[in-house]
Every structure is written in structure tokens, then in C-alpha cells.
Write a protein that holds these residues in place. Structure first.
Motif, PDB file in Angstrom:
ATOM      1  N   LEU A 132       0.831  -1.202   0.000  1.00  0.00           N
ATOM      2  CA  LEU A 132       0.000   0.000   0.000  1.00  0.00           C
ATOM      3  C   LEU A 132       0.866   1.253   0.000  1.00  0.00           C
ATOM      4  O   LEU A 132       0.638   2.177  -0.790  1.00  0.00           O
ATOM      5  N   LEU A 133       1.863   1.307   0.858  1.00  0.00           N
ATOM      6  CA  LEU A 133       2.731   2.483   0.933  1.00  0.00           C
ATOM      7  C   LEU A 133       3.488   2.700  -0.378  1.00  0.00           C
ATOM      8  O   LEU A 133       3.629   3.839  -0.837  1.00  0.00           O
ATOM      9  N   ALA A 134       3.948   1.630  -0.989  1.00  0.00           N
ATOM     10  CA  ALA A 134       4.652   1.752  -2.273  1.00  0.00           C
ATOM     11  C   ALA A 134       3.716   2.280  -3.357  1.00  0.00           C
ATOM     12  O   ALA A 134       4.096   3.148  -4.155  1.00  0.00           O
ATOM     13  N   LEU A 135       2.500   1.780  -3.388  1.00  0.00           N
ATOM     14  CA  LEU A 135       1.531   2.236  -4.390  1.00  0.00           C
ATOM     15  C   LEU A 135       1.125   3.692  -4.158  1.00  0.00           C
ATOM     16  O   LEU A 135       1.037   4.475  -5.106  1.00  0.00           O
ATOM     17  N   LEU A 136       0.900   4.055  -2.898  1.00  0.00           N
ATOM     18  CA  LEU A 136       0.552   5.447  -2.600  1.00  0.00           C
ATOM     19  C   LEU A 136       1.694   6.385  -2.975  1.00  0.00           C
ATOM     20  O   LEU A 136       1.456   7.474  -3.507  1.00  0.00           O
ATOM     21  N   ALA A 137       2.920   5.976  -2.709  1.00  0.00           N
ATOM     22  CA  ALA A 137       4.079   6.805  -3.079  1.00  0.00           C
ATOM     23  C   ALA A 137       4.146   6.988  -4.591  1.00  0.00           C
ATOM     24  O   ALA A 137       4.412   8.089  -5.081  1.00  0.00           O
ATOM     25  N   ARG A 138       3.877   5.934  -5.346  1.00  0.00           N
ATOM     26  CA  ARG A 138       3.876   6.054  -6.818  1.00  0.00           C
ATOM     27  C   ARG A 138       2.802   7.014  -7.288  1.00  0.00           C
ATOM     28  O   ARG A 138       3.042   7.840  -8.181  1.00  0.00           O
ATOM     29  N   LEU A 139       1.630   6.924  -6.712  1.00  0.00           N
ATOM     30  CA  LEU A 139       0.550   7.847  -7.093  1.00  0.00           C
ATOM     31  C   LEU A 139       0.908   9.276  -6.715  1.00  0.00           C
ATOM     32  O   LEU A 139       0.663  10.211  -7.493  1.00  0.00           O
ATOM     33  N   HIS A 140       1.497   9.462  -5.564  1.00  0.00           N
ATOM     34  CA  HIS A 140       1.875  10.792  -5.093  1.00  0.00           C
ATOM     35  C   HIS A 140       2.948  11.409  -5.990  1.00  0.00           C
ATOM     36  O   HIS A 140       2.916  12.608  -6.268  1.00  0.00           O
ATOM     37  N   GLU A 141       3.888  10.612  -6.440  1.00  0.00           N
ATOM     38  CA  GLU A 141       5.015  11.102  -7.222  1.00  0.00           C
ATOM     39  C   GLU A 141       4.713  11.206  -8.714  1.00  0.00           C
ATOM     40  O   GLU A 141       5.494  11.809  -9.460  1.00  0.00           O
ATOM     41  N   ALA A 142       3.600  10.654  -9.166  1.00  0.00           N
ATOM     42  CA  ALA A 142       3.254  10.687 -10.576  1.00  0.00           C
ATOM     43  C   ALA A 142       2.985  12.116 -11.003  1.00  0.00           C
ATOM     44  O   ALA A 142       2.385  12.901 -10.258  1.00  0.00           O
ATOM     45  N   PRO A 143       3.427  12.484 -12.199  1.00  0.00           N
ATOM     46  CA  PRO A 143       3.175  13.838 -12.682  1.00  0.00           C
ATOM     47  C   PRO A 143       1.664  14.068 -12.865  1.00  0.00           C
ATOM     48  O   PRO A 143       0.940  13.161 -13.284  1.00  0.00           O
ATOM     49  N   ALA A 144       1.239  15.254 -12.517  1.00  0.00           N
ATOM     50  CA  ALA A 144      -0.177  15.617 -12.707  1.00  0.00           C
ATOM     51  C   ALA A 144      -0.467  15.713 -14.191  1.00  0.00           C
ATOM     52  O   ALA A 144       0.350  16.216 -14.961  1.00  0.00           O
ATOM     53  N   SER A 145      -1.630  15.250 -14.570  1.00  0.00           N
ATOM     54  CA  SER A 145      -1.975  15.266 -15.997  1.00  0.00           C
ATOM     55  C   SER A 145      -2.923  16.403 -16.344  1.00  0.00           C
ATOM     56  O   SER A 145      -3.514  16.403 -17.408  1.00  0.00           O
ATOM     57  N   PHE A 146      -3.072  17.362 -15.452  1.00  0.00           N
ATOM     58  CA  PHE A 146      -3.985  18.474 -15.755  1.00  0.00           C
ATOM     59  C   PHE A 146      -3.252  19.769 -15.829  1.00  0.00           C
ATOM     60  O   PHE A 146      -2.156  19.970 -15.575  1.00  0.00           O
TER      61      PHE A 146
END
Length: 146
Positions: A132-146
Motif C-alpha cells: 500500500l505504501l509503495a503504491l501510494l508513493a507512486r501515485l503521489h510522485e506521478a506527474p499531474a496530468s492536468f
């Protein structure tokens, strides 16, 4: 429950928001024993990291309205956790620093926040927590698409 409500409550954005609200509540309750609210804790931590720091710069870094920042800093100063003094680089500004007691409170708050987060994640097995922490970190670090 209607299909529309079930749909909303199955969306990742809704679920993450609800879990985040629960987590914030647990941490807020935990650090309240130190006389702090979440924003007090954030300002104290930012002061420790960036200090001595101009009061206005602290507000910009945390996106806190200057009027709100004054109240937060007043609370922290009255509690003996920070000091405000004229900034040697620009005497028109206040430089904010953490006191020894403020550093001790930060250490205690870190332990309290860890315990609150352990409570939040208690329903998960250790491997699930790591995932869960690894997945949340990936989502947090992903570039915003807007």
C-alpha cells in the motif's frame, strides 16, 4: 443504498479520501496530547527543517495565509516551542527558529504519529502495508496530468 451511491463509494478517489480523513483524525487526536493541532505540527516541523526562516517564507512554503500563520506562530511561541526574532538579513522581517523544547515535542509527535498510523494500517498484514505504501508513493510522485 442506490447504485449511484455504491458507485461513488467504490471510486478510488472516494476511498482514499475517506481513509485519509480517518488517518488525519487519528494523528490529530494523538498529537493533541502535546497541545498541537495538525497545522501547528506542520509549521513546527517546517520551522525545524528550514529555520531560521522568515515568517512570510514559512507561510509561502506551507501555503498558509499570513493572518493564520501569525496565530499559529503565536500559539507555538506561547508554548515555548519556537522563537521569533528580527531576521539579521532583513530587520523588517521575523526569523523563526525552533527551541530545544520544540525539538523534543517534534520527536514525541513523530512517535505519536507513527502509532496513529500503525493503528490506521492495523487491519493489513505487514506485506500489504508495504505494498500500500509503495503504491501510494507512486501515485503521489506521478506527474499531474492536468
Amino acid at each position: 443504498m442506490t447504485a449511484a451511491l455504491r458507485h461513488i463509494q467504490s471510486l478510488p478517489s472516494w476511498l482514499v479520501g475517506r481513509v485519509a480523513a480517518r488517518g488525519r483524525g487519528l494523528v490529530a487526536e494523538a498529537i493533541a496530547v502535546e497541545g498541537l493541532k495538525l497545522m501547528h505540527h506542520a509549521v513546527l516541523a517546517a520551522t525545524a527543517e528550514y529555520g531560521p526562516v522568515a515568517q512570510a517564507e514559512l507561510g509561502r512554503r506551507l501555503a498558509v495565509d499570513p493572518k493564520d500563520m501569525v496565530g499559529i506562530l503565536n500559539h507555538l511561541q506561547e508554548a515555548g516551542l519556537i522563537l521569533r526574532a528580527p531576521d539579521p538579513a532583513d530587520r523588517r522581517k521575523n526569523a523563526v527558529t525552533v527551541t530545544t523544547e520544540g525539538e523534543a515535542v517534534l520527536e514525541r509527535c513523530a512517535a505519536l504519529a507513527e502509532a496513529a498510523n500503525a493503528e490506521l494500517l492495523a487491519p493489513l498484514a505487514p506485506e500489504e502495508r508495504d505494498t500500500l505504501l509503495a503504491l501510494l508513493a507512486r501515485l503521489h510522485e506521478a506527474p499531474a496530468s492536468f
